[in-house]
Enzyme design. Structure first.
Site, PDB file in Angstrom:
ATOM      1  CG  ASP A 190      -2.065   0.864   0.971  1.00 23.10           C
ATOM      2  OD1 ASP A 190      -2.319   1.473  -0.031  1.00 23.10           O
ATOM      3  OD2 ASP A 190      -2.773   1.341   2.109  1.00 23.10           O
ATOM      4  CD1 TRP A 237       7.477   6.562  -3.070  1.00 28.03           C
ATOM      5  CD2 TRP A 237       6.838   6.804  -5.258  1.00 28.03           C
ATOM      6  NE1 TRP A 237       8.391   6.734  -3.695  1.00 28.03           N
ATOM      7  CE2 TRP A 237       8.242   6.964  -5.105  1.00 28.03           C
ATOM      8  CE3 TRP A 237       6.210   7.215  -6.477  1.00 28.03           C
ATOM      9  CZ2 TRP A 237       9.034   6.856  -6.258  1.00 28.03           C
ATOM     10  CZ3 TRP A 237       6.909   7.283  -7.662  1.00 28.03           C
ATOM     11  CH2 TRP A 237       8.395   7.350  -7.453  1.00 28.03           C
ATOM     12  CG  HIS A 257      -0.408   1.996  -9.374  1.00 28.96           C
ATOM     13  ND1 HIS A 257      -0.850   1.769  -7.853  1.00 28.96           N
ATOM     14  CD2 HIS A 257      -1.606   2.798  -9.587  1.00 28.96           C
ATOM     15  CE1 HIS A 257      -2.112   2.396  -7.532  1.00 28.96           C
ATOM     16  NE2 HIS A 257      -2.657   2.794  -8.580  1.00 28.96           N
ATOM     17  CB  SER A 300      -8.873  -5.344  -2.400  1.00 26.80           C
ATOM     18  OG  SER A 300      -9.607  -3.990  -2.811  1.00 26.80           O
ATOM     19  CB  SER A 301     -13.043  -7.992  -4.109  1.00 28.93           C
ATOM     20  OG  SER A 301     -13.025  -8.078  -2.682  1.00 28.93           O
ATOM     21  CD  GLU A 302     -13.609  -5.053  -1.039  1.00 29.58           C
ATOM     22  OE1 GLU A 302     -14.470  -6.146  -1.291  1.00 29.58           O
ATOM     23  OE2 GLU A 302     -12.261  -5.475  -0.564  1.00 29.58           O
ATOM     24  CD1 TRP A 329     -13.362  -5.265  -8.362  1.00 33.50           C
ATOM     25  CD2 TRP A 329     -13.364  -4.576 -10.503  1.00 33.50           C
ATOM     26  NE1 TRP A 329     -13.004  -6.335  -9.103  1.00 33.50           N
ATOM     27  CE2 TRP A 329     -12.776  -5.796 -10.434  1.00 33.50           C
ATOM     28  CE3 TRP A 329     -12.854  -3.844 -11.679  1.00 33.50           C
ATOM     29  CZ2 TRP A 329     -11.950  -6.664 -11.404  1.00 33.50           C
ATOM     30  CZ3 TRP A 329     -12.044  -4.339 -12.703  1.00 33.50           C
ATOM     31  CH2 TRP A 329     -11.755  -5.900 -12.673  1.00 33.50           C
ATOM     32  NE  ARG A 376      -7.733   1.987  -5.297  1.00 35.43           N
ATOM     33  CZ  ARG A 376      -6.389   2.272  -4.887  1.00 35.43           C
ATOM     34  NH1 ARG A 376      -5.471   2.414  -5.458  1.00 35.43           N
ATOM     35  NH2 ARG A 376      -6.250   1.918  -3.476  1.00 35.43           N
ATOM     36  CG  LEU A 415       9.207 -17.125  -3.845  1.00 33.43           C
ATOM     37  CD1 LEU A 415       9.240 -17.276  -2.387  1.00 33.43           C
ATOM     38  CD2 LEU A 415       9.445 -15.724  -4.226  1.00 33.43           C
ATOM     39  CD  GLU A 444       3.470 -13.168  15.682  1.00 34.97           C
ATOM     40  OE1 GLU A 444       3.249 -11.875  16.333  1.00 34.97           O
ATOM     41  OE2 GLU A 444       3.000 -14.136  16.533  1.00 34.97           O
TER      42      GLU A 444
HETATM   43  C1  IPE Z   1      -5.440  -2.622  -0.091  1.00 34.96           C
HETATM   44  O1  IPE Z   1      -5.162  -1.555  -0.172  1.00 34.96           O
HETATM   45  C2  IPE Z   1      -5.420  -3.527  -1.213  1.00 34.96           C
HETATM   46  C3  IPE Z   1      -4.338  -3.666  -2.048  1.00 34.96           C
HETATM   47  C4  IPE Z   1      -2.972  -3.315  -1.590  1.00 34.96           C
HETATM   48  C5  IPE Z   1      -4.237  -4.185  -3.289  1.00 34.96           C
HETATM   49  P1  IPE Z   1      -6.220  -0.320  -0.388  1.00 34.96           P
HETATM   50  O2  IPE Z   1      -5.397   0.842  -0.571  1.00 34.96           O
HETATM   51  O3  IPE Z   1      -7.122  -0.484  -1.370  1.00 34.96           O
HETATM   52  O4  IPE Z   1      -6.951  -0.296   1.033  1.00 34.96           O
HETATM   53  P2  IPE Z   1      -7.948   0.651   1.668  1.00 34.96           P
HETATM   54  O5  IPE Z   1      -9.137   0.688   0.726  1.00 34.96           O
HETATM   55  O6  IPE Z   1      -7.147   1.748   2.163  1.00 34.96           O
HETATM   56  O7  IPE Z   1      -8.466  -0.050   2.978  1.00 34.96           O
HETATM   57  C1  IPE Z   2      -1.755   0.126  -3.452  1.00 33.46           C
HETATM   58  O1  IPE Z   2      -1.362   1.663  -3.271  1.00 33.46           O
HETATM   59  C2  IPE Z   2      -1.921  -0.327  -4.276  1.00 33.46           C
HETATM   60  C3  IPE Z   2      -3.255  -0.852  -5.028  1.00 33.46           C
HETATM   61  C4  IPE Z   2      -4.102  -0.766  -4.066  1.00 33.46           C
HETATM   62  C5  IPE Z   2      -3.483  -1.316  -6.244  1.00 33.46           C
HETATM   63  P1  IPE Z   2      -2.575   2.668  -3.325  1.00 33.46           P
HETATM   64  O2  IPE Z   2      -2.985   2.903  -4.677  1.00 33.46           O
HETATM   65  O3  IPE Z   2      -3.673   2.232  -2.415  1.00 33.46           O
HETATM   66  O4  IPE Z   2      -2.014   3.884  -2.735  1.00 33.46           O
HETATM   67  P2  IPE Z   2      -2.533   4.878  -1.788  1.00 33.46           P
HETATM   68  O5  IPE Z   2      -3.016   4.327  -0.652  1.00 33.46           O
HETATM   69  O6  IPE Z   2      -3.389   5.672  -2.256  1.00 33.46           O
HETATM   70  O7  IPE Z   2      -1.200   5.552  -1.293  1.00 33.46           O
HETATM   71 MG    MG Z   3      -4.212   2.485  -0.463  1.00 35.74          MG
END
Ligand code: IPE
Ligand code: IPE
Ligand code: MG
Length: 252
Positions: free
Chosen positions: A26, A31, A43, A71-73, A75, A77, A137, A210
């Site tokens: 994340d 960044w 990304h 994540s499934s959530e 989408w 974005r 791995l 952990e």
């Molecule tokens: C979690 O990051 C999913 C991935 C890193 C793929 P998000 O940035 O989407 O999580 P939330 O929405 O802040 O919880």
């Molecule tokens: C994680 O970085 C990558 C994905 C969720 C695909 P973010 O895109 O969530 O970056 P922040 O959290 O907005 O900085």
């Molecule tokens: Mg994020």
């Protein structure tokens, strides 16, 4: 290695270096924003961090590395960011899979593929089959993955295959149907980017993992940052419900 092992059924063996590391990568967007760049630049840089982390895991002899890529959530974005991420997956797979294969790394994708376009599904299948017999791995990428989705799809498969057990299901009946049935539960969970949440990642499997959270943004998560996580893991006392005294070696 015991397949379908469960920390709640049997106390697992603990080694100094984690056998399985699961990561929420994340902080890419932040960044990029810090540098006045579009989120997608973050990304892109994030892929470089993945490449380096894979090397570190091979060096430390970590057997399983599981990365949450989408994540499934996610989408929810903006459409342009989602479509950029999808094409980044295709490009990264195309570019990296031969190198992974040369390094004896096995690639597995978990998550619901039904929403991906045919080109991405074809690329995933080709990458998995190229590396299927590798013995180094095991790199798992979770894409369109959700912990709740995983548990539900497993419950549905279990129910269809063993209807006679309805009302009497046990953990061992469910475990073969979970997406990560080929791996022990993660020893160490790492989340970069400062948020302290699981965001619907491996809900079932993280029961006794952990947890390690760092403010470091994913593109900045380098070898030193990774070593700090490993060091922190090394100091943990993994009790699995027992007392500290029970963990002390019996005196001769
Ligand atoms: C979690 O990051 C999913 C991935 C890193 C793929 P998000 O940035 O989407 O999580 P939330 O929405 O802040 O919880
Ligand atoms: C994680 O970085 C990558 C994905 C969720 C695909 P973010 O895109 O969530 O970056 P922040 O959290 O907005 O900085
Ligand atoms: Mg994020």
């Amino acid at each position: 290695m015991a397949l379908f092992s469960s920390a709640t059924q049997r106390v697992p063996e603990v080694s100094a270096v984690p056998k399985h590391i699961a990561v929420i990568m994340d902080g890419n967007g932040r960044w990029a924003r810090k540098r006045f760049l579009p989120r997608i630049a973050g990304h892109k840089r994030g892929v470089d961090t993945v490449r380096e982390l894979v090397k570190q895991c091979v060096r430390l002899d970590v057997k399983f590395l599981t990365l949450f890529a989408f994540s499934s959530e996610n989408w929810r974005r903006p459409a342009e960011e989602v479509s950029f991420l999808m094409s980044l997956f295709i490009d990264a797979l195309e570019r990296e899979v031969v190198k992974l294969h040369q390094n004896n790394i096995k690639l597995v994708m978990i998550g619901d593929r039904s929403r991906f376009d045919v080109k991405l599904v074809a690329q995933i299948e080709a990458s998995e089959s190229l590396t299927a017999n590798n013995t180094g791995l095991i790199l798992t990428i979770a894409a369109n993955y959700g912990g709740r989705w995983d548990i539900l799809q497993a419950v549905n498969k279990m129910q269809i295959n063993q209807p006679e057990l309805t009302g009497h299901y046990r953990e061992e009946n469910l475990l073969p149907y979970l997406s990560m049935n080929y791996a022990p539960e993660p020893d160490l969970f790492i989340r970069t980017g400062g948020e302290m949440r699981i965001s619907n990642f491996l809900l079932w499997q993280l029961a006794y993992t952990e947890l390690y959270f760092t403010d470091t943004l994913w593109p900045d998560f380098d070898e030193d940052a990774f070593n700090l996580a490993i060091e922190s893991y090394g100091k943990r006392e993994r009790r699995f419900g027992r007392t500290s005294e029970q963990l002390q070696k019996p005196k001769p």
